[in-house]
Design a protein around this motif. Sequence first.
Motif, PDB file in Angstrom:
ATOM      1  N   SER A 155      75.317  72.631   4.205  1.00  0.00           N
ATOM      2  CA  SER A 155      75.587  73.351   5.445  1.00  0.00           C
ATOM      3  C   SER A 155      75.497  72.420   6.648  1.00  0.00           C
ATOM      4  O   SER A 155      75.819  72.810   7.755  1.00  0.00           O
ATOM      5  N   ILE A 156      75.040  71.183   6.448  1.00  0.00           N
ATOM      6  CA  ILE A 156      75.063  70.207   7.542  1.00  0.00           C
ATOM      7  C   ILE A 156      76.146  69.162   7.282  1.00  0.00           C
ATOM      8  O   ILE A 156      76.876  68.771   8.187  1.00  0.00           O
TER       9      ILE A 156
ATOM     10  N   ILE B  57      82.365  78.058  10.738  1.00  0.00           N
ATOM     11  CA  ILE B  57      81.699  79.116   9.976  1.00  0.00           C
ATOM     12  C   ILE B  57      80.892  78.481   8.840  1.00  0.00           C
ATOM     13  O   ILE B  57      81.341  77.539   8.195  1.00  0.00           O
ATOM     14  N   GLY B  58      79.680  78.979   8.619  1.00  0.00           N
ATOM     15  CA  GLY B  58      78.875  78.507   7.499  1.00  0.00           C
ATOM     16  C   GLY B  58      77.996  77.318   7.831  1.00  0.00           C
ATOM     17  O   GLY B  58      77.398  76.741   6.941  1.00  0.00           O
ATOM     18  N   ALA B  59      77.932  76.938   9.099  1.00  0.00           N
ATOM     19  CA  ALA B  59      77.078  75.809   9.458  1.00  0.00           C
ATOM     20  C   ALA B  59      75.678  76.322   9.771  1.00  0.00           C
ATOM     21  O   ALA B  59      75.517  77.386  10.368  1.00  0.00           O
ATOM     22  N   SER B  60      74.650  75.571   9.369  1.00  0.00           N
ATOM     23  CA  SER B  60      73.290  76.036   9.613  1.00  0.00           C
ATOM     24  C   SER B  60      72.773  75.562  10.967  1.00  0.00           C
ATOM     25  O   SER B  60      71.747  76.013  11.431  1.00  0.00           O
ATOM     26  N   THR B  61      73.467  74.626  11.602  1.00  0.00           N
ATOM     27  CA  THR B  61      73.095  74.190  12.941  1.00  0.00           C
ATOM     28  C   THR B  61      74.231  74.592  13.880  1.00  0.00           C
ATOM     29  O   THR B  61      75.316  74.925  13.411  1.00  0.00           O
TER      30      THR B  61
ATOM     31  N   GLN C 169      70.428  73.341  22.349  1.00  0.00           N
ATOM     32  CA  GLN C 169      70.864  74.728  22.392  1.00  0.00           C
ATOM     33  C   GLN C 169      69.765  75.629  21.831  1.00  0.00           C
ATOM     34  O   GLN C 169      69.014  75.225  20.956  1.00  0.00           O
ATOM     35  N   ASP C 170      69.707  76.842  22.349  1.00  0.00           N
ATOM     36  CA  ASP C 170      68.594  77.727  22.011  1.00  0.00           C
ATOM     37  C   ASP C 170      68.381  77.883  20.512  1.00  0.00           C
ATOM     38  O   ASP C 170      67.273  77.853  20.026  1.00  0.00           O
ATOM     39  N   SER C 171      69.484  78.042  19.759  1.00  0.00           N
ATOM     40  CA  SER C 171      69.319  78.309  18.335  1.00  0.00           C
ATOM     41  C   SER C 171      69.023  77.032  17.554  1.00  0.00           C
ATOM     42  O   SER C 171      68.712  77.085  16.376  1.00  0.00           O
ATOM     43  N   GLY C 172      69.128  75.880  18.211  1.00  0.00           N
ATOM     44  CA  GLY C 172      68.934  74.628  17.484  1.00  0.00           C
ATOM     45  C   GLY C 172      67.553  74.053  17.715  1.00  0.00           C
ATOM     46  O   GLY C 172      66.601  74.374  17.021  1.00  0.00           O
ATOM     47  N   GLN C 173      67.432  73.188  18.716  1.00  0.00           N
ATOM     48  CA  GLN C 173      66.173  72.557  19.080  1.00  0.00           C
ATOM     49  C   GLN C 173      65.540  71.822  17.908  1.00  0.00           C
ATOM     50  O   GLN C 173      64.352  71.885  17.696  1.00  0.00           O
ATOM     51  N   ASP C 174      66.374  71.164  17.098  1.00  0.00           N
ATOM     52  CA  ASP C 174      65.846  70.332  16.031  1.00  0.00           C
ATOM     53  C   ASP C 174      66.007  68.878  16.490  1.00  0.00           C
ATOM     54  O   ASP C 174      67.002  68.228  16.207  1.00  0.00           O
ATOM     55  N   PHE C 175      65.001  68.408  17.251  1.00  0.00           N
ATOM     56  CA  PHE C 175      65.131  67.084  17.865  1.00  0.00           C
ATOM     57  C   PHE C 175      65.205  65.981  16.817  1.00  0.00           C
ATOM     58  O   PHE C 175      65.905  64.997  16.988  1.00  0.00           O
ATOM     59  N   GLY C 176      64.462  66.149  15.709  1.00  0.00           N
ATOM     60  CA  GLY C 176      64.458  65.124  14.665  1.00  0.00           C
ATOM     61  C   GLY C 176      65.835  64.930  14.073  1.00  0.00           C
ATOM     62  O   GLY C 176      66.338  63.800  13.977  1.00  0.00           O
TER      63      GLY C 176
END
Lengths: 516, 296
Positions: free
Chosen positions: A276-277, A459-463, A481-488
Amino acid sequence: MSSYVLTVSDKRMRMPSFATSLKLTAALAVNLMALYLVVVLYAQQKIAFALLVLLVVSSASYVFFSKRAYAHRYVYPAVAGMGIFVIFPLLYTVGIGFTNYSASNLLDLERVQQYHLSQSYTLDGGRYPFKLYSAQDRYRLQLQQPGEGYLVSQPFALTDAEVEKTLELHESNAAVGGEALKIRDVIKLKKPLQSLVLSLPDGGQLRMSGLREFAARAPVYTLEADGSLRDNRSGERLTINHEKGFYQRADGELLSPGFVVTIGADNFLRVLTDDSIRGPFLQIFLWTLAFSAGTVLFTMGVGLLLANLLQWDRIGGKAVYRTLLILPYAVPAFISILVFKGLFNQNFGEINLVLQGLFGLRPDWFSEPAMARSMILIVNTWLGYPYMMLLCMGLLQSIPQDLYEASAMDGAGPLDNLFRITLPLIIKPLTPLLIATFAFNFNNFVLISLLTGGAPDIIGASTPAGTTDLLVSYTYRIAFQDSGQDFGLAAAIATMIFLLVGGMALLKLRLSKMEV
Amino acid sequence: MAIVQAKSTRYRVWATHLGLLCFIALILFPLLMVISISFREGNFATGSLLPENPSLEHWSLALGIPYTNEDGSVSQPPFPVLLWLWNSVKIAVISSVLILLLSTTSAYAFARLRFGGKPTLLKSMLIFQMFPPVLSLVAIYALFDQLGQYVSWLGINSHGAVIVASLGGMALHIWTIKGYFETIDRSLEEAAIVDGATTWQAFFYILLPLSVPILAVVFILAFITSITEYPMASVLLLDVDQLTLAVGAQQYLYEQNYLWGDFAAAAVLSGLPITLVFLYCQKWLVGGLTSGGVKG
C-alpha cells in the motif's frame, strides 16, 4: 555577525588596546554562553542540536581569531548559513528516516513517562455528590457523605486563575441552608472548580470528577526503579518496548502515546515492500519523472521556437514581443498558479466556459487523473517557457550567421537548419541548464501544492497520496497532512530523493565544467 | 542580412507576426481575465472580458475598506491582504539586505583571496543548493522550534525565522557576484594595497563601488525569491496576521469558501508591483538569471 564587524580593523593592532580587550571579552562571553547551551542541550538528550552549536561556535571562534584563517572570515557567514539551514536539516532529516518519529510516537521516553504518571483514576467508594451554594461573591461547597451527614467548606472565592487551590472540608450534620446553584450555573464555574483540591478531615484528597460529584483520585501508574510502570489498579507491570517505542502490557498490548526510538531501516523497507506504500510510491515516482521530462521538453520546444522567430531580423517590434512574451515569468508564480486554479475550476472556471461555448466540452480538470496531469503540464509550460526562450536567445546569438546563409544556398529548409545547425550548436551549453530545470521541476512543490494539492487521490494507498503528487509534495503530505504525520516515513522517502538530487547535481557539475 | 532570399519571405514574415500575436493572446488570456474578474460583481459572476456592470467591490475589500452593497448590507474584507503584502515586503527587504551583505563579502574572498578548501567549498555550495528545502521541513521546523526556546524572535510563527531561514540560499548569489568580480581588473586593488590599504579597505573602497550594477541585480533577485517563497513560510508561520502573501493568498480559493472575485483583486493588487519591478529590471536581470538557473 557582531564578531564579524569587529574584525574590520584587525591587522593593524599590535598592542592589546581597548578595542582588542573588548573584542576578547565579547568573544569569551559568547563562547561561555554557547558552552552552557551545549551542556543544557546535551542534558536534554538533544545531541544533534548540541553538536550543531558546538561546531558553529568553535569554528567561528577559530576563524575570527586565527591569523591563518583571515580569508575564511569573509566566507564564514555564508558557509555557516548554508551549514545551519541547508546541510544540518538535511542530515537531521536523514537521521529521522531511521526513527519511528510520527504523530503516535512524538515525545521522548521521559516525557511519555511523565504523561503516563499524570494519569489518574477514580477510587472505588470515593465518590461524593456535591452541591454549590452562593452568597454574594463567595461560594460554599457541600458534599454528601456515603453514609449519613455532610462535608462542608468555609465560604470561598472562585477565580479564573488556573492555579490549584486547596480547600479544607469539615464534617457537619446539618446541611447548608439556602438554594443550591443550578447545573447550568455549575457548568459556567467548571474551570475554577476543576482547579480545587478538597482535603478531607482524615487527610484524603478529592478532585472534581464530574458536574455532580467530587471523587478521590489516585495515579494509575507508579514508576519502578528499572523504568517500567506498575498499574495500580491491577498490579500489572508495563515494560518498555525499545523496539517499537511503547510501554507494553504483559499480553502485548501497547500503551499510547509512544516515544521516539531508532528502528533501523524499517521505514526504507516499508517503502520497498509494503504494497500500500510501494504501489503509490512507484506511481508517483514515474509521474514525477514524466512531469519533469515533459516540462523540459515542452518549455524547451516553445522557448526555442519563439527564440528562433524573434531572432529573425525581418521581424519588427522585437522589444514589444519580448516584453509581452516574458510576462508569465514576471508575474510571481504563486499568484499565476492560483489564477490558473480558478480559471480551470470545473464548475465556474472561465476555461471551461470558453470550451463549452466553442466545442461543448467540460473536462473534469481536477477529478480525472489524465486531465489533471495535462492541466499541470499546460500550466507549467506557461510558467516555464520564458526562461527557456531567454536562454535560447542568448545562445542563438553566438551562432555565426554565415552558417545559415550557406545552408540557404544549398536549399535547406527551416527544419534542416534547426536539426543540422542550431540544435547541435546549442545543445552542449544548454545541457547543464536543462538538467537544472529538470531537477527544479522534479522538486516543484509550489506548483502541485497550490494547483491541485495532489488530487485526485490514489485509491488503496495507506498514506496520503495523489495521482498528481510529485515525490516532494507526497513527502510533505505524509509529514504534515492531518491523516499522515508519519515523519519517519517522510524522512526516509526524502532521503531517497536526496540521493537522486545529489546524482543530478553531480551530473550537472560535471557537464558544465565549471571553473573554480 | 542574408543575401539569398526565398520569394515567399514576405508571406512568411506576415505569418510569423500573426502566429506570434495569436500566441501572445493565448498567453495573456489568464492575466487579462483576472483583471476583468476583479471588477465583476460577486464571486460567481461570469461574463465577457469587458465586465458589463463594473464594480469596485473586490478592490475595496482588497484594500481593507468594508464595501456597502446596493441592498445596504456591508461586506467585510475576508483577509488582511495589505498586512500580508507588508509582511512579505518586510521579510523580503530584510532578508535581501542580509543576503547581499553576506554573499558580497563571501564572493570577494572567493574571487580574490587564496585560501584552503576554496574549490571544494564553491562546488559543494552549488551542489547543496539543489536540495529543495521542502524535503527537510520537518528538521527545519524542529530547528526553529528549538531556537525559539532561547531566542523568542527566531521561533516558530515569527518573521525572524523566515528571514534567517532564507540565509541558507546564498550559493547562487555568491556565484553571480563572484563572476562579476572576476571581470574587474584586480590591478586597481593591488595599487591600493601597495599604497598601504588593508584587504578590507581595498574591497570596500575600490571593488564595491565598481560593482553596484551586479549588487542591484542580486538584491532584486533575492527580493523576488523571498517574496515568492512558499514552502518554508507555510510551515514556519501559523497566525493569519503573520502570514506572507504567498502563504495567505491560497486561502481565497478553498472549496468551502471560494472567493474568486476577491482573490482576483488581491492578486492584481499584490502581483502588479512585483511584475512591474521585474519587467523594468529585466534587461539587467536576464544575465543573472540565465547564469544561475534559479527559477524553472
